[in-house]
Write a protein that holds these residues in place. Structure first.
Motif, short mmCIF file in Angstrom:
data_model
loop_
_atom_site.label_atom_id
_atom_site.label_comp_id
_atom_site.label_asym_id
_atom_site.label_seq_id
_atom_site.Cartn_x
_atom_site.Cartn_y
_atom_site.Cartn_z
N ARG A 1 0.83 -1.20 0.00
CA ARG A 1 0.00 0.00 0.00
C ARG A 1 0.87 1.26 0.00
N ALA A 2 2.05 1.18 0.63
CA ALA A 2 2.98 2.31 0.62
C ALA A 2 3.45 2.61 -0.80
N ARG A 3 3.75 1.54 -1.56
CA ARG A 3 4.18 1.75 -2.95
C ARG A 3 3.06 2.37 -3.77
N GLU A 4 1.83 1.92 -3.54
CA GLU A 4 0.69 2.50 -4.26
C GLU A 4 0.51 3.97 -3.90
N LEU A 5 0.73 4.29 -2.62
CA LEU A 5 0.60 5.68 -2.19
C LEU A 5 1.65 6.56 -2.87
N VAL A 6 2.88 6.06 -2.99
CA VAL A 6 3.94 6.81 -3.67
C VAL A 6 3.56 7.06 -5.13
N THR A 7 3.03 6.03 -5.78
CA THR A 7 2.61 6.18 -7.19
C THR A 7 1.51 7.22 -7.33
N ARG A 8 0.49 7.15 -6.46
CA ARG A 8 -0.63 8.10 -6.52
C ARG A 8 -0.15 9.52 -6.25
N LEU A 9 0.70 9.65 -5.25
CA LEU A 9 1.20 10.99 -4.89
C LEU A 9 2.04 11.57 -6.02
N SER A 10 2.92 10.76 -6.59
CA SER A 10 3.77 11.26 -7.68
C SER A 10 2.93 11.65 -8.89
#
Length: 345
Positions: free
Chosen positions: A195-204
């Motif tokens: 979920r952290a990786r998904e959050l990084v993708t969404r934020l970027s």
């Protein structure tokens, strides 16, 4: 069109100019031993008449906005003004001089025969040259002032535009949003790496879209919804069950266009001034529909009854500036706030 010179100042400067013309005329007459009461009468009368005529040209040009009608129209009207003004000045001078000669008040070589056609044409031509010279100098000076004012207005408009873009960029890159996202990311790295990786993708994706699109860029509704979904996914990590979203997006709206980040700004306002200040959160409704030649966008969010719409204008002034013929509107309805956007297609 307003002349840059105040009216009183213009008349004073104009009087000085024509006084100088009178002095020059009398000086030349004295130099060539042609000084006489008739020459004084002619010089003073003609100078005073041209002072009035030139003032009338300036007043008419200002009142009718000649500088706003194109170069050809301006040149034609100035030329016509010189012809008409010269004719009126010569007729008025004749009305003064002829009775003065007939009554013996002044003496002119040749008497009334001095107004034979050839001489009259010469007088008219000389006066026209002088008035045309004045008109050219005044029109040139006024054109320079007009150009300077136009350039100043353009620079001020650009400054306002850049200020709006700066404010909008601040709204897009809300520091609280970025701060909360990074804190949530730090917590997820150990608890839920996927979920952290998904959050990084969404934020970027959200930040890249905010930085890549200038204020005058238009995108499709489908593309804007992708950005909004990324933004909502980041905010959902922070607000969890407090943030609930209802989407009403008919398929026929997906290819419509709107300013980049417009919907995201409305959603951000809805969260910041609605969900974030209500302990139990609430529901945001995103609704789009096409009506005629316009796209209608509404974002509805709950607001505490004790708080009005204060602060809901973040980025909305910028949106209104980008919409042109479109409109942005906020309405406080009971315990909800409705932000409406109408975008011509």
């Amino acid at each position: 069109m307003e002349d840059a010179l105040p009216t009183r100042r213009f008349w004073m400067l104009n009087a000085l100019a024509w006084s100088a013309y009178i002095g020059l005329s009398l000086g030349m007459a004295a130099a060539f031993s042609a000084m006489s009461p008739a020459m004084v009468l002619i010089s003073v009368s003609l100078g005073a008449l041209l002072w009035l005529v030139s003032g009338a040209i300036r007043a008419r040009a200002a009142r009718l906005g000649w500088w706003e009608r194109g170069l050809w129209v301006l040149a034609t009207r100035l030329l016509a003004s010189v012809v008409i003004g010269t004719t009126l000045a010569q007729l008025a001078l004749a009305a003064i001089l002829v009775p003065s000669i007939a009554l013996g008040w002044v003496e002119v070589a040749g008497g009334l025969s001095a107004y034979r056609p050839a001489a009259t044409l010469m007088y008219w031509t000389n006066t026209a040259v002088v008035l045309a010279l004045w008109t050219g100098i005044w029109a040139g000076a006024h054109s320079v002032r007009q150009a300077r004012r136009s350039e100043l207005a353009r620079l001020r408009a650009e400054a306002r535009h850049h200020l709006l873009e700066r404010d909008a960029l601040k709204a897009r890159l809300n520091p609280h949003f970025v701060f909360n996202a990074l804190n949530n990311l730090r917590a997820l790295i150990n608890e839920d790496p996927a979920r952290a990786r998904e959050l990084v993708t969404r934020l970027s994706n959200t930040l890249r879209h905010a930085l890549e699109h200038s204020g005058d860029t238009e995108v499709t509704v489908a593309r804007e919804l992708e950005v909004v979904e990324d933004y909502l996914a980041v905010e959902a990590v922070h607000y969890e069950d407090r943030l609930r979203v209802v989407r009403e997006v008919p398929p026929d709206t997906l290819q419509a266009t709107l300013p980049a980040m417009a919907l995201q700004l409305l959603v951000e306002n809805a969260i910041k001034h609605g969900i974030a200040v209500i302990p139990g959160g609430g529901e945001i409704t995103i609704a789009l529909n096409r009506a005629g030649a316009a796209l209608h966008v509404t974002v509805t969010n709950p607001v505490p009854l004790t708080r009005a719409a204060s602060g809901h204008g973040v980025g909305l002034a910028y949106l209104q500036a980008q919409l042109g013929a479109g409109t942005v509107d906020l309405q406080h309805k009971g315990d909800t706030m409705v932000a409406s956007l109408v975008v011509p297609q």
